[in-house]
Design an enzyme around this catalytic site. Structure first.
Site, PDB file in Angstrom:
ATOM      1  N   LYS A  82      45.028  33.535  12.224  1.00 54.90           N
ATOM      2  CA  LYS A  82      45.941  33.154  13.300  1.00 54.90           C
ATOM      3  C   LYS A  82      45.495  33.673  14.665  1.00 54.90           C
ATOM      4  CE  LYS A  82      50.383  32.885  12.321  1.00 54.90           C
ATOM      5  NZ  LYS A  82      51.758  33.160  11.837  1.00 54.90           N
ATOM      6  N   ASP A 119      56.181  29.782  15.753  1.00 55.97           N
ATOM      7  CA  ASP A 119      56.981  30.741  14.985  1.00 55.97           C
ATOM      8  C   ASP A 119      58.275  31.112  15.709  1.00 55.97           C
ATOM      9  OD1 ASP A 119      55.374  30.942  12.716  1.00 55.97           O
ATOM     10  OD2 ASP A 119      54.140  32.533  13.575  1.00 55.97           O
TER      11      ASP A 119
END
Length: 289
Positions: A82, A119
């Site tokens: 990520k 997110d």
């Protein structure tokens, strides 16, 4: 309110006859994303596929450049990639740069890779769906943990208007780094004072892995916890953690972490496959199965 990621159609490639997307990680067999996106593909009758892609770190750059040529329109990214994908992307959204990680990639028609982080959007949208009376501006927020997930939560809560954001982490230097990155509304507490951090807090978030199956439970002194607070846990295996049960016993509204996983996936699905998908009980059951 945290806004959804930009959905400019010029960011997304033209849909192929059977567009492909997937989740990139190492390992990746544990990911529930194929269940999640597979459910939506079936529900909406889309002739596309979403697959797990186990990619070792040393092969990440090569794979990212090859995927569009293989018919992929985008991908999700999970650990340990990520952070690494930010350096490989051609376009990085402001929120992904601030958080320091991306979880959603779009492979554009012009060959460029667009990286975003959804997110925080998933976190806030889950709270608003499961606790519609939640008012982030009504009082301080307390965040437990200072890892990558916490950075996304902190960014989202600040955008929503929390007046003060308290944070504690077992290694204080990581919490201090969050304050340096996110500014004056952050107040850092020592781990030994984490119980004090809950006093008059309106929103409490566990961003650690404590409470996850196989890990030690998150046990905090909750004497200062108001029954009017909203308490949420990013852990979703199990859905009902010890921390949530303890908060509910004090009268708090609690929200489990599964919805964040579901909602963070929706912007990517819309960009890749052209339909904004619904997050509902059918989806929760499919993913939990």
């Amino acid at each position: 309110m945290t806004n959804p990621p930009d959905s400019d159609p010029t960011d997304a490639p033209q849909a192929a006859a059977a567009p492909l997307a997937g989740v990139i990680g190492w390992p990746v067999a544990h990911s529930r994303s194929p269940l999640l996106h597979g459910h939506w593909l079936a529900r909406y009758g889309i002739k596309g596929h979403y697959v797990p892609l186990a990619v070792a770190p040393e092969h990440l750059a090569q794979v990212l450049r090859a995927l569009p040529r293989a018919g992929f329109v985008g991908a999700n990214v999970t650990i340990p990639h990520k952070e690494s994908v930010l350096a490989l992307a051609d376009i990085v959204t402001d929120r992904a740069a601030l958080i320091g990680a991306a979880n959603t990639l779009i492979f554009r028609e012009d060959g460029r890779i667009h990286a975003d982080n959804t997110d925080g959007y998933g976190f806030v949208t889950n709270l608003r769906q499961q606790a519609p009376e939640w008012l982030p501006e009504s009082g301080p927020a307390a965040v437990i943990g200072a890892g990558g997930a916490a950075r996304a939560v902190v960014a989202a809560l600040l955008e929503c208007g929390v007046p003060e954001l308290r944070i504690a982490n077992r290694t204080r230097i990581r919490a201090d780094q969050l304050k340096a990155d996110f500014g004056a509304r952050i107040v850092v507490y020592d781990w030994a004072q984490v119980g004090n951090m809950l006093e008059d807090a309106a929103t409490i978030v566990n961003c650690t892995s404590m409470g996850m199956e196989g890990a030690q439970p998150l046990r905090l002194p909750l004497d200062a916890l108001s029954p009017d607070a909203l308490v949420t846990d990013l852990v979703y295996t199990p859905l009902d953690t010890h921390f949530l049960r303890a908060a509910r016993a004090r009268g708090c509204t609690t929200v489990d972490g599964l919805g964040m996983l579901l909602h963070q996936a929706a912007p990517g699905f819309e960009r890749w496959f052209g339909i904004h998908p619904q997050v509902d009980e059918d989806l929760r059951r499919a993913v939990l199965a």
